[in-house]
Design an enzyme around this catalytic site. Structure first.
Site, PDB file in Angstrom:
ATOM      1  N   GLY A  15      60.481  84.342  17.105  1.00  0.00           N
ATOM      2  CA  GLY A  15      62.144  84.375  17.730  1.00  0.00           C
ATOM      3  C   GLY A  15      61.474  84.077  19.200  1.00  0.00           C
ATOM      4  O   GLY A  15      62.432  85.383  19.487  1.00  0.00           O
ATOM      5  N   ASP A  73      66.111  75.586  21.816  1.00  0.00           N
ATOM      6  CA  ASP A  73      65.776  77.563  21.849  1.00  0.00           C
ATOM      7  C   ASP A  73      66.916  77.136  23.637  1.00  0.00           C
ATOM      8  O   ASP A  73      67.785  78.560  23.427  1.00  0.00           O
ATOM      9  CB  ASP A  73      65.149  77.417  22.715  1.00  0.00           C
ATOM     10  CG  ASP A  73      63.772  78.515  21.386  1.00  0.00           C
ATOM     11  OD1 ASP A  73      64.356  79.117  20.448  1.00  0.00           O
ATOM     12  OD2 ASP A  73      62.569  77.914  21.147  1.00  0.00           O
ATOM     13  N   ILE A 126      45.612  74.423  19.018  1.00  0.00           N
ATOM     14  CA  ILE A 126      44.761  73.468  20.272  1.00  0.00           C
ATOM     15  C   ILE A 126      45.846  72.876  21.378  1.00  0.00           C
ATOM     16  O   ILE A 126      45.179  72.226  22.767  1.00  0.00           O
ATOM     17  CB  ILE A 126      43.948  72.202  19.525  1.00  0.00           C
ATOM     18  CG1 ILE A 126      42.345  72.545  18.968  1.00  0.00           C
ATOM     19  CG2 ILE A 126      43.682  70.936  20.580  1.00  0.00           C
ATOM     20  CD1 ILE A 126      42.428  71.330  18.134  1.00  0.00           C
ATOM     21  N   LYS A 143      50.676  96.685   9.633  1.00  0.00           N
ATOM     22  CA  LYS A 143      49.030  96.853   9.246  1.00  0.00           C
ATOM     23  C   LYS A 143      48.806  95.879  10.977  1.00  0.00           C
ATOM     24  O   LYS A 143      49.410  95.170  11.637  1.00  0.00           O
ATOM     25  CB  LYS A 143      48.309  95.279   8.763  1.00  0.00           C
ATOM     26  CG  LYS A 143      48.329  95.857   7.606  1.00  0.00           C
ATOM     27  CD  LYS A 143      48.272  96.748   7.126  1.00  0.00           C
ATOM     28  CE  LYS A 143      46.263  97.253   7.346  1.00  0.00           C
ATOM     29  NZ  LYS A 143      46.002  98.139   6.367  1.00  0.00           N
ATOM     30  N   GLN A 161      46.031  92.745  17.444  1.00  0.00           N
ATOM     31  CA  GLN A 161      44.887  92.610  17.989  1.00  0.00           C
ATOM     32  C   GLN A 161      44.118  91.646  18.283  1.00  0.00           C
ATOM     33  O   GLN A 161      43.213  91.858  19.057  1.00  0.00           O
ATOM     34  CB  GLN A 161      43.673  94.165  16.772  1.00  0.00           C
ATOM     35  CG  GLN A 161      44.311  95.539  17.181  1.00  0.00           C
ATOM     36  CD  GLN A 161      43.631  96.672  16.351  1.00  0.00           C
ATOM     37  OE1 GLN A 161      42.557  96.137  15.970  1.00  0.00           O
ATOM     38  NE2 GLN A 161      44.259  96.990  15.289  1.00  0.00           N
ATOM     39  N   GLY A 172      75.356  63.073  13.868  1.00  0.00           N
ATOM     40  CA  GLY A 172      74.367  62.476  13.079  1.00  0.00           C
ATOM     41  C   GLY A 172      74.132  60.475  13.257  1.00  0.00           C
ATOM     42  O   GLY A 172      75.343  60.591  14.085  1.00  0.00           O
ATOM     43  N   CYS A 201      82.462  64.006  16.745  1.00  0.00           N
ATOM     44  CA  CYS A 201      80.939  62.884  17.151  1.00  0.00           C
ATOM     45  C   CYS A 201      81.299  61.942  16.058  1.00  0.00           C
ATOM     46  O   CYS A 201      82.459  61.165  16.069  1.00  0.00           O
ATOM     47  CB  CYS A 201      79.341  62.735  16.865  1.00  0.00           C
ATOM     48  SG  CYS A 201      78.388  61.818  18.276  1.00  0.00           S
ATOM     49  N   GLY A 214      81.910  62.400  12.780  1.00  0.00           N
ATOM     50  CA  GLY A 214      82.723  63.384  12.519  1.00  0.00           C
ATOM     51  C   GLY A 214      83.802  62.970  12.943  1.00  0.00           C
ATOM     52  O   GLY A 214      85.356  63.200  11.899  1.00  0.00           O
ATOM     53  N   GLN A 256      84.190  59.297  13.928  1.00  0.00           N
ATOM     54  CA  GLN A 256      84.297  58.208  13.801  1.00  0.00           C
ATOM     55  C   GLN A 256      84.360  57.521  12.064  1.00  0.00           C
ATOM     56  O   GLN A 256      84.879  57.038  12.274  1.00  0.00           O
ATOM     57  CB  GLN A 256      82.879  57.466  14.223  1.00  0.00           C
ATOM     58  CG  GLN A 256      82.678  57.520  16.190  1.00  0.00           C
ATOM     59  CD  GLN A 256      81.414  57.013  15.836  1.00  0.00           C
ATOM     60  OE1 GLN A 256      80.526  56.600  15.582  1.00  0.00           O
ATOM     61  NE2 GLN A 256      80.409  57.636  17.244  1.00  0.00           N
ATOM     62  N   HIS A 269      80.708  66.386  21.833  1.00  0.00           N
ATOM     63  CA  HIS A 269      79.818  67.958  20.794  1.00  0.00           C
ATOM     64  C   HIS A 269      80.124  69.743  21.856  1.00  0.00           C
ATOM     65  O   HIS A 269      79.928  69.849  22.212  1.00  0.00           O
ATOM     66  CB  HIS A 269      78.552  68.342  20.952  1.00  0.00           C
ATOM     67  CG  HIS A 269      78.347  66.452  20.434  1.00  0.00           C
ATOM     68  ND1 HIS A 269      77.272  66.938  18.572  1.00  0.00           N
ATOM     69  CD2 HIS A 269      77.773  65.785  20.001  1.00  0.00           C
ATOM     70  CE1 HIS A 269      76.964  65.597  18.375  1.00  0.00           C
ATOM     71  NE2 HIS A 269      77.104  65.098  19.344  1.00  0.00           N
ATOM     72  N   GLU A 275      80.294  72.246  19.857  1.00  0.00           N
ATOM     73  CA  GLU A 275      79.348  73.742  20.750  1.00  0.00           C
ATOM     74  C   GLU A 275      78.265  74.173  21.269  1.00  0.00           C
ATOM     75  O   GLU A 275      77.954  75.279  21.219  1.00  0.00           O
ATOM     76  CB  GLU A 275      78.890  72.834  19.246  1.00  0.00           C
ATOM     77  CG  GLU A 275      77.472  71.718  19.117  1.00  0.00           C
ATOM     78  CD  GLU A 275      78.203  70.696  18.151  1.00  0.00           C
ATOM     79  OE1 GLU A 275      76.991  69.991  18.161  1.00  0.00           O
ATOM     80  OE2 GLU A 275      78.558  70.367  18.281  1.00  0.00           O
TER      81      GLU A 275
END
Length: 545
Positions: free
Chosen positions: A17, A72, A148, A187, A192, A352, A379, A381, A383, A515, A517
């Site tokens: 997170g 993110d 890496i 723990k 550490q 999608g 989107c 949805g 179509q 979109h 959202e």
């Protein structure tokens, strides 16, 4: 003021997170009157997430300027008012591509190109560019210390710390404190070792944010501070909570923001987190629960629809409702029939790509239309709603999209070959264009039709919303659809592309090519999602005729 940097790294395990922690800290600092931005550095080789599988990577978050970025950045925009741009996210692939392009142009004057200094310098230049003009730039490094892929980025932020000075840099390390129920204790050894690994790379963390299921006893904090070479007050507990919007207050209570502003020598007022207290209060005081059936292709990984999930919750907050999302694989609708949609209060078909499960989405749109169930299409949805309406209402029995049936004789949805971009310039694409970076993407102006549901919800005739698509409604067949009752309630800036459709003889059937959202936030919500959740409540309580 010179930009100050807070670098956020992670250790022990992935998915701790870091993005939530970075966003929460940014929210507190913003509440203290500071101008904050957040960058995400992704160590993978892809140039951007645009062509990556949502099942592997989660959703692709789209910014106003059309960047296809890590999810993110969605967290960041939901926490702070600053809008993200292409500068806020870059990958190893992007860095190497730019360095190689410079080498081909001769920018390095024949030098041997190496990770140090060329790659690390490019990373630093991008960090500085992303933070320019802001008081504080929080920089999240993806992956885990020890990977890496992360090493060039860690070396770059080490060098940048030396260049800008230690009073302008904070290194914040996020770790896990496993709780062993059999022993009844947390723990500290993994933390550490993680810090030891980070220090071996030349970075001494200033702050440790420790994830844990339980509270950390004071003696364990003392031990962590001693062995990790930080002060006790710099050991911050990030305990599991039932709402991510409680985290800003949790971190502020432990003085995380105060540590930062004192380190940077900033004089700023105390943080006013009243807006976040209001969000938490709205979450805790709901009077309804609605079930939203989300019919999609990537339902096995909810993060594939992260912004949609959050936007639905935001819509619930603004309607005093908790939202339960029922994920429905569109292929299951094809196999088992629409009976699996029974019991939901509203249906949402998100965006999608690809043919798999497409007929299931079309069936879901039909089920919502016929049974007067609130429907929101986004989107793809939109179509599939167009295709369903064309087949079953407008009499175009062979209607389809050329994305799924190239030689369709009634293509109600087709490839966009030309459109105006965000600057007003004409962009063009063909069927032979690359998949990556070739979509109509980013914020676009949309004209709303007066008297429509969307006009009433937005309360304005012009809006800006973010797009990410290649296909659009075929204007040649649009008159047939409109004659059958479909209403276009949103058009592009040049009024050539359909952006929103509604079905007027339905309680709430709205679909958008964009979109919504991506611009929803917990403090403000979003007009479409607020309206959608309200319609779900009305349907549940029998308020629709």
């Amino acid at each position: 003021m010179t930009t100050k940097y807070i670098f956020v790294t992670g250790g022990v395990v992935s998915s701790l997170g870091k993005g939530i922690a970075a966003g929460s800290l940014a929210a507190i600092l913003e509440a203290r009157g500071l101008d904050v931005t957040i960058l995400k550095l992704d160590p993978y080789i892809n140039v951007d997430p645009g062509t990556m599988s949502p099942i592997q990577h989660g959703e692709v978050f789209v910014t106003d300027d059309g960047a296809e970025t890590d999810l993110d950045l969605g967290h960041y925009e939901r926490y702070i008012r600053t809008r993200m741009t292409a500068r806020n996210n870059f990958t190893t692939g992007r860095v190497y591509s730019e360095v190689m392009a410079k080498e081909r142009r001769g920018d390095y004057l024949g030098a041997t190109i190496q990770v140090i200094p060329h790659i690390t310098n490019e990373i630093q230049e991008r960090i500085v560019a992303g933070g320019k003009g802001h008081d504080i730039a929080i920089v999240e490094l993806g992956g885990t210390v020890g990977d890496i892929e992360s090493q060039p980025f860690l070396e770059a932020i080490r060098q940048l710390g030396l260049k800008v000075g230690r009073d302008s840099v904070i290194y914040m390390h996020l770790t896990l404190l496993p709780y062993l129920k059999t022993a009844g204790e947390v723990k500290t050894k993994p933390t550490q070792h993680s810090v030891k690994e980070l220090r071996s790379l030349g970075i001494q963390p200033d702050i440790l944010v420790c994830r844990s299921e339980v509270n950390i006893p004071i003696n364990e904090r003392v031990k962590i501070a001693l062995f990790c070479n930080v002060t006790e007050k710099s050991v911050i507990l990030l305990r599991d909570v039932d709402s991510i919007y409680k985290i800003p207050a949790l971190l502020k209570a432990q003085g995380l923001d105060e540590i930062c502003v004192k380190r940077f020598g900033l004089d700023c007022p105390e943080a006013d987190l009243s807006e976040w207290a209001q969000v938490v209060s709205e979450e805790a005081n709901t009077s309804n629960e609605v079930i939203i059936g989300m019919v999609g292709k990537y339902t096995e990984l909810p993060d594939a629809y992260k912004s949609v999930n959050e936007a639905l919750k935001h819509g619930g907050l603004k309607n005093a409702a908790s939202v339960k999302i029922k994920y429905i694989d569109s292929q299951d609708v094809e196999v088992r029939g629409v009976s699996i949609l029974e019991g939901v209060d509203a249906i949402l078909v998100p965006g999608g790509f690809g043919e798999r499960g497409i007929e299931g989405k079309i069936l879901a749109a039909q089920y919502a239309r016929v049974n007067k169930i609130p429907y929101l299409g986004i989107c793809l949805g939109m179509q599939v709603a167009i295709i369903e309406f064309a087949r079953n209402v407008a009499g175009l029995k062979n209607a389809h999209s050329t994305e799924f049936e190239a030689n369709c004789d009634q293509p109600v949805v087709g490839l966009i070959t030309e459109w105006l971009d965000k600057t007003g310039e004409v962009e063009q694409r063909t069927e032979n264009s690359d998949l990556g970076g070739t979509m109509r993407v980013g914020a676009q102006l949309c004209h709303l039709k007066k008297g429509s549901k969307v006009f009433d919800m937005y309360g304005t005739k012009e809006i800006f919303e973010r797009h990410r698509h290649r296909y659009e409604v075929n204007n040649n067949l649009l008159p047939i659809l409109e004659k059958a009752g479909l209403v276009v309630t949103g058009l592009s800036e040049d009024k050539k592309l359909v952006e929103i459709i509604e079905i007027p003889n339905h309680p709430w059937f709205v679909a958008s090519q964009f979109h919504p959202e991506f611009t929803s936030t917990p403090r403000d919500g979003h007009p479409l999602f607020k309206g959608f959740i309200k319609s779900a409540i009305d349907h549940q309580q029998g308020r629709f005729e």
